[in-house]
Design a protein around this motif. Structure first.
Motif, mmCIF file in Angstrom:
data_model
loop_
_atom_site.group_PDB
_atom_site.id
_atom_site.type_symbol
_atom_site.label_atom_id
_atom_site.label_comp_id
_atom_site.label_asym_id
_atom_site.label_seq_id
_atom_site.Cartn_x
_atom_site.Cartn_y
_atom_site.Cartn_z
ATOM 1 N N PHE A 140 4.351 -9.378 3.160
ATOM 2 C CA PHE A 140 4.031 -8.936 1.802
ATOM 3 C C PHE A 140 3.528 -10.101 0.971
ATOM 4 O O PHE A 140 4.117 -11.192 0.978
ATOM 5 C CB PHE A 140 5.273 -8.351 1.114
ATOM 6 N N GLY A 150 2.163 -6.264 -2.894
ATOM 7 C CA GLY A 150 1.134 -5.555 -2.163
ATOM 8 C C GLY A 150 1.776 -4.534 -1.243
ATOM 9 O O GLY A 150 3.003 -4.471 -1.108
ATOM 10 N N SER A 151 0.951 -3.768 -0.592
ATOM 11 C CA SER A 151 1.451 -2.692 0.265
ATOM 12 C C SER A 151 1.937 -3.198 1.612
ATOM 13 O O SER A 151 2.535 -2.458 2.376
ATOM 14 C CB SER A 151 0.380 -1.634 0.471
ATOM 15 N N GLY A 152 1.675 -4.467 1.894
ATOM 16 C CA GLY A 152 2.165 -5.053 3.133
ATOM 17 C C GLY A 152 1.170 -4.926 4.278
ATOM 18 O O GLY A 152 0.377 -3.990 4.341
ATOM 19 N N GLN A 211 6.897 1.727 3.423
ATOM 20 C CA GLN A 211 6.231 1.481 2.139
ATOM 21 C C GLN A 211 6.534 0.076 1.623
ATOM 22 O O GLN A 211 7.335 -0.660 2.196
ATOM 23 C CB GLN A 211 6.701 2.507 1.098
ATOM 24 N N SER A 212 5.883 -0.237 0.516
ATOM 25 C CA SER A 212 6.138 -1.519 -0.141
ATOM 26 C C SER A 212 7.361 -1.397 -1.051
ATOM 27 O O SER A 212 7.995 -0.352 -1.127
ATOM 28 C CB SER A 212 4.904 -1.922 -0.948
ATOM 29 N N LEU A 213 7.657 -2.478 -1.719
ATOM 30 C CA LEU A 213 8.794 -2.482 -2.638
ATOM 31 C C LEU A 213 8.354 -1.969 -4.004
ATOM 32 O O LEU A 213 7.312 -2.358 -4.529
ATOM 33 C CB LEU A 213 9.354 -3.898 -2.795
#
Lengths: 114, 115
Positions: free
Chosen positions: A91, A105-107, B41-43
């Motif tokens: 991330f 970010g979305s990773g 998903q992201s954080l």
């Protein structure tokens, strides 16, 4: 508004290949901080690097290197000679704004195959 | 630096129940943050917890569902109430130290599964 974009959802490489993870950010703040975190399958976030907006020097730490370019609002991360243990979600994140909140970010999921 | 101890590390809960997650920091910090990470998903920031005042919630998160306590400068709890399978996520607490250079630290995360 603050925004971090990691356009690469998933990357697969073979061990010993070099790989670059892209990160593009948006912010109106003149002072901000950029981060990279690694999240292995166990779930914890492992801190990799922090860079403040006034320091555009690139950094190298072992097999890891980071390229910070304010002109393109990018903070890319390169792993040299990748290893299976590098497999994780990475991330990119930004701290800025009035309340110092993280914007993630979305990773990018990195798969390193033996 | 800051060392954060987050408990529990994981739990499996029945729908309709609640889970309280604890976050203990080894030094005093002004701001603590709670994040949710849904599967794949992201954080996403849930809320910012300041000592001595009510937590500030982000859009889409409400106090009734995610009550937060911040009794002192080293401790906070997040409760996820009236659990449903959609609440299955990793929950993380975070602190920041704004001394010279901003540093941010995360707890180990709590992996919640609602059945």
């Amino acid at each position: 508004a603050q925004k971090v974009t990691q356009a690469q959802t998933e990357i697969s490489v073979v061990e010993k290949e070099d790989v670059t993870l892209d990160c593009v950010y948006e912010t109106r703040d003149t002072t901000y901080y950029l981060f990279w975190y690694k999240q292995p399958p166990s779930g914890e976030l492992v801190f990799l690097i922090r860079r403040n907006s006034f320091d555009e020097q690139n950094e190298i730490s072992g097999r890891y290197s980071w390229n910070f370019q304010k002109s393109t609002s990018s903070f890319n991360f390169t792993i040299t000679a990748s290893q299976v243990v590098d497999s994780a979600v990475y991330f990119c994140a930004l701290i800025g704004g009035a309340f110092n909140k993280f914007y993630f970010g979305s990773g990018t999921k990195l798969n390193v195959k033996p | 630096s800051a060392v954060i101890s987050q408990k529990p590390s994981r739990d499996i809960c029945q729908r309709g129940t609640s889970l309280t997650i604890q976050c203990q920091v080894d030094s005093q910090v002004t701001m603590m943050f709670w994040y949710r990470q849904q599967p794949g998903q992201s954080l996403t920031l849930i809320a910012t917890a300041n000592q001595g005042s009510e937590a500030t919630y982000e859009s889409g998160f409400v106090i009734d569902k995610f009550p937060i306590s911040r009794p002192n400068l080293t401790f906070s709890t997040l409760t996820v109430s009236n659990l449903s399978p959609e609440d299955s996520s990793i929950y993380l607490c975070s602190v920041e130290k704004l001394t010279g250079n901003t540093e941010a630290f995360f707890g180990q995360g709590t992996r919640l599964t609602v059945v």
